[in-house]
Scaffold this motif. Structure first.
Motif, PDB file in Angstrom:
ATOM      1  N   PRO A 222       0.790  -1.233   0.000  1.00  0.00           N
ATOM      2  CA  PRO A 222       0.000   0.000   0.000  1.00  0.00           C
ATOM      3  C   PRO A 222       0.824   1.286   0.000  1.00  0.00           C
ATOM      4  O   PRO A 222       0.915   1.983   1.015  1.00  0.00           O
ATOM      5  N   TRP A 223       1.387   1.612  -1.154  1.00  0.00           N
ATOM      6  CA  TRP A 223       2.122   2.876  -1.252  1.00  0.00           C
ATOM      7  C   TRP A 223       1.986   3.503  -2.634  1.00  0.00           C
ATOM      8  O   TRP A 223       2.369   4.661  -2.844  1.00  0.00           O
ATOM      9  N   THR A 224       1.422   2.779  -3.590  1.00  0.00           N
ATOM     10  CA  THR A 224       1.280   3.298  -4.952  1.00  0.00           C
ATOM     11  C   THR A 224       0.454   4.581  -4.984  1.00  0.00           C
ATOM     12  O   THR A 224       0.803   5.543  -5.672  1.00  0.00           O
ATOM     13  N   GLY A 225      -0.643   4.593  -4.225  1.00  0.00           N
ATOM     14  CA  GLY A 225      -1.499   5.773  -4.203  1.00  0.00           C
ATOM     15  C   GLY A 225      -0.770   7.005  -3.728  1.00  0.00           C
ATOM     16  O   GLY A 225      -0.947   8.107  -4.274  1.00  0.00           O
ATOM     17  N   MET A 226       0.078   6.857  -2.705  1.00  0.00           N
ATOM     18  CA  MET A 226       0.838   7.983  -2.174  1.00  0.00           C
ATOM     19  C   MET A 226       1.809   8.539  -3.210  1.00  0.00           C
ATOM     20  O   MET A 226       1.965   9.758  -3.341  1.00  0.00           O
ATOM     21  N   MET A 228       1.556   8.255  -6.531  1.00  0.00           N
ATOM     22  CA  MET A 228       0.812   8.807  -7.656  1.00  0.00           C
ATOM     23  C   MET A 228       0.173  10.152  -7.328  1.00  0.00           C
ATOM     24  O   MET A 228       0.080  11.035  -8.183  1.00  0.00           O
ATOM     25  N   ILE A 229      -0.294  10.321  -6.101  1.00  0.00           N
ATOM     26  CA  ILE A 229      -1.046  11.530  -5.762  1.00  0.00           C
ATOM     27  C   ILE A 229      -0.135  12.728  -5.472  1.00  0.00           C
ATOM     28  O   ILE A 229      -0.601  13.868  -5.440  1.00  0.00           O
ATOM     29  N   THR A 230       1.146  12.491  -5.286  1.00  0.00           N
ATOM     30  CA  THR A 230       2.057  13.597  -4.966  1.00  0.00           C
ATOM     31  C   THR A 230       2.080  14.636  -6.086  1.00  0.00           C
ATOM     32  O   THR A 230       1.922  15.839  -5.836  1.00  0.00           O
ATOM     33  N   ALA A 231       2.261  14.193  -7.322  1.00  0.00           N
ATOM     34  CA  ALA A 231       2.258  15.132  -8.452  1.00  0.00           C
ATOM     35  C   ALA A 231       0.887  15.767  -8.621  1.00  0.00           C
ATOM     36  O   ALA A 231       0.779  16.956  -8.946  1.00  0.00           O
ATOM     37  N   LYS A 317      -5.859   3.239  -0.327  1.00  0.00           N
ATOM     38  CA  LYS A 317      -7.145   3.144  -1.028  1.00  0.00           C
ATOM     39  C   LYS A 317      -7.693   4.532  -1.337  1.00  0.00           C
ATOM     40  O   LYS A 317      -8.161   4.804  -2.451  1.00  0.00           O
ATOM     41  N   MET A 318      -7.638   5.419  -0.360  1.00  0.00           N
ATOM     42  CA  MET A 318      -8.188   6.764  -0.532  1.00  0.00           C
ATOM     43  C   MET A 318      -7.412   7.547  -1.593  1.00  0.00           C
ATOM     44  O   MET A 318      -8.014   8.182  -2.469  1.00  0.00           O
ATOM     45  N   THR A 319      -6.098   7.504  -1.535  1.00  0.00           N
ATOM     46  CA  THR A 319      -5.289   8.263  -2.490  1.00  0.00           C
ATOM     47  C   THR A 319      -5.418   7.696  -3.904  1.00  0.00           C
ATOM     48  O   THR A 319      -5.430   8.450  -4.874  1.00  0.00           O
ATOM     49  N   ARG A 320      -5.536   6.384  -4.035  1.00  0.00           N
ATOM     50  CA  ARG A 320      -5.743   5.777  -5.356  1.00  0.00           C
ATOM     51  C   ARG A 320      -7.038   6.306  -5.989  1.00  0.00           C
ATOM     52  O   ARG A 320      -7.079   6.596  -7.186  1.00  0.00           O
TER      53      ARG A 320
END
Length: 427
Positions: A222-226, A228-231, A317-320
């Protein structure tokens, strides 16, 4: 005469390995903020490297650090030797250029990143990558499909170590389709095509199973969302709060955007006294943005009853879910940031043009002549391009994620010089 030259070449490469081994052992072991997560098998770390570290700790006990370094440099030397062996056996490089290329491949171990001394994923993923690329090259030249079958477990290990190597799957399929078209037989390669297509699913299953066993949750790391959402947060504006219907997502966005603006970390409110462009600011402050306002506000808005592991899972989940609407609403700014980030990863616009030109010329030339040199140049340039383009989507394209193909330009030069040397010798 030929045997004598080969022996001298092998001796020279052996000396390079010995020098590298000594230098690596003399350098200290480097610990980084990410290292603790791998050693402690943290939920946000993919399974490949933590499992490797656990194995070394089991064997070496309290002296695990020296064990890690020794194994990493031994694997590194083997991968370099194997790569050189494949190039020589397919008559891509002569003995002299083989020694030169071996030196280039060993540079990440003795200078710059000094990867064998680091407790980070690239310490083993670089070596696995070299072995896999050697197999790709051998298949592309020899057209022997068994070479690709051997790559499957290696690529599987790479995917559960660093998922950025997912771009190798479409590249492998491209090679298979090219060879199948030449041989007028797609049925011959049907099985390997299916295996490559299903490999991401197998890697995902292995990833989820690992987290179920170790952390009690059947989830992908669980780190892909973090990432991806940074940019997406970096290019967002205050009005983007209307994109979200969920009260939780809306609260998370408002708090995070407010703090990014307050700390001059949003593209609409930057302090460029240190960085000369928004892209350079984003690259230089990526970790601060991710682990600062985004991560801290994410933890804050989530339910207090959640455990630490559950917070990471819910935050992912939320950031994705939030990434897509944020990117689409700010697509022009996000696209500009992505392109500039990728250009940085290539090393500048001149290298972008160079690698794309090499790739395009090689592929067009291959349509006319099935020549080894064009295959090498086309494949290796696409390897480099694919890596940078995928890294730039979700990360800052810094050397730690792009160095894997720093040898491509050198190999291009050596291959061209080797080809010229053969023509002069034959004439």
């Amino acid at each position: 005469m030929v045997k004598w030259i080969q022996q001298k070449s092998n001796i020279a490469i052996g000396i390079l390995f010995l020098i590298t081994f000594v230098i690596v052992l003399r350098n200290p072991v480097e610990m980084f903020p990410d290292s603790i997560g791998y050693l402690n098998m943290h939920i946000i770390r993919t399974p490949g490297y933590p499992l490797f570290l656990q194995l070394i700790q089991t064997i070496f006990g309290d002296n695990y650090e020296i064990g890690i370094v020794i194994f990493q440099i031994l694997l590194g030397c083997f991968s370099v030797y194997y790569f050189i062996h494949k190039l020589r056996s397919n008559q891509v490089l002569n003995e002299f250029f083989s020694v030169c290329f071996a030196f280039v491949l060993l540079l990440p171990f003795i200078s710059g990143l000094k990867i064998a001394n680091n407790i980070l994923t690239e310490s083993i993923s670089y070596s696995l990558y070299l072995i896999l690329v050697a197999k790709f090259i051998s298949f592309f030249i020899s057209k022997q499909v068994k070479e690709l079958y051997y790559t499957l477990p290696i690529l599987g290990l790479l995917l559960i170590t660093r998922y950025q190597f997912i771009y190798l799957i479409p590249l492998a399929l491209l090679m298979i389709f090219w060879i199948s078209y030449q041989q007028k037989s797609f049925k011959k390669h049907a099985l390997i095509i299916v295996l490559f297509i299903t490999l991401p699913l197998i890697a995902s299953l292995a990833d989820r199973t690992y987290h179920k066993v170790v952390h009690g949750h059947f989830v992908s790391t669980p780190w892909t969302g973090m990432n991806m959402i940074t940019a997406a947060f970096f290019v967002s504006d205050a009005e983007d709060k209307t994109l979200f219907e969920s009260p939780l997502e809306k609260e998370f966005f408002q708090k995070t955007h407010y703090h990014l603006m307050e700390e001059n970390m949003n593209i609409n409110n930057l302090d460029l006294t240190t960085f000369h462009s928004p892209t350079q600011f984003y690259i230089g402050k990526f970790a601060d943005i991710t682990m600062g306002p985004i991560f801290n506000n994410g933890k804050e808005v989530l339910n207090d009853s959640l455990t630490k592991i559950e917070r990471f899972i819910e935050l992912d989940k939320m950031t994705r879910c939030m990434v897509k609407p944020l990117i689409w609403d700010n697509f022009s700014k996000w696209k500009r940031l992505y392109i500039q980030n990728a250009i940085h990863g290539f090393g500048g616009i001149k290298y972008v043009l160079l690698y794309f030109l090499i790739a395009l010329y090689s592929l067009v030339a291959l349509l006319k002549r099935d020549q080894t040199e064009y295959k090498i140049l086309g494949l290796t340039s696409l390897l480099l391009i694919g890596n940078v383009l995928i890294v730039a989507i979700g990360m800052h394209a810094v050397i730690r994620f792009t160095f894997y193909n720093d040898w491509v330009l050198f190999l291009t030069i050596f291959v061209l010089l080797n080809s010229l040397n053969k023509k002069l010798y034959e004439s």
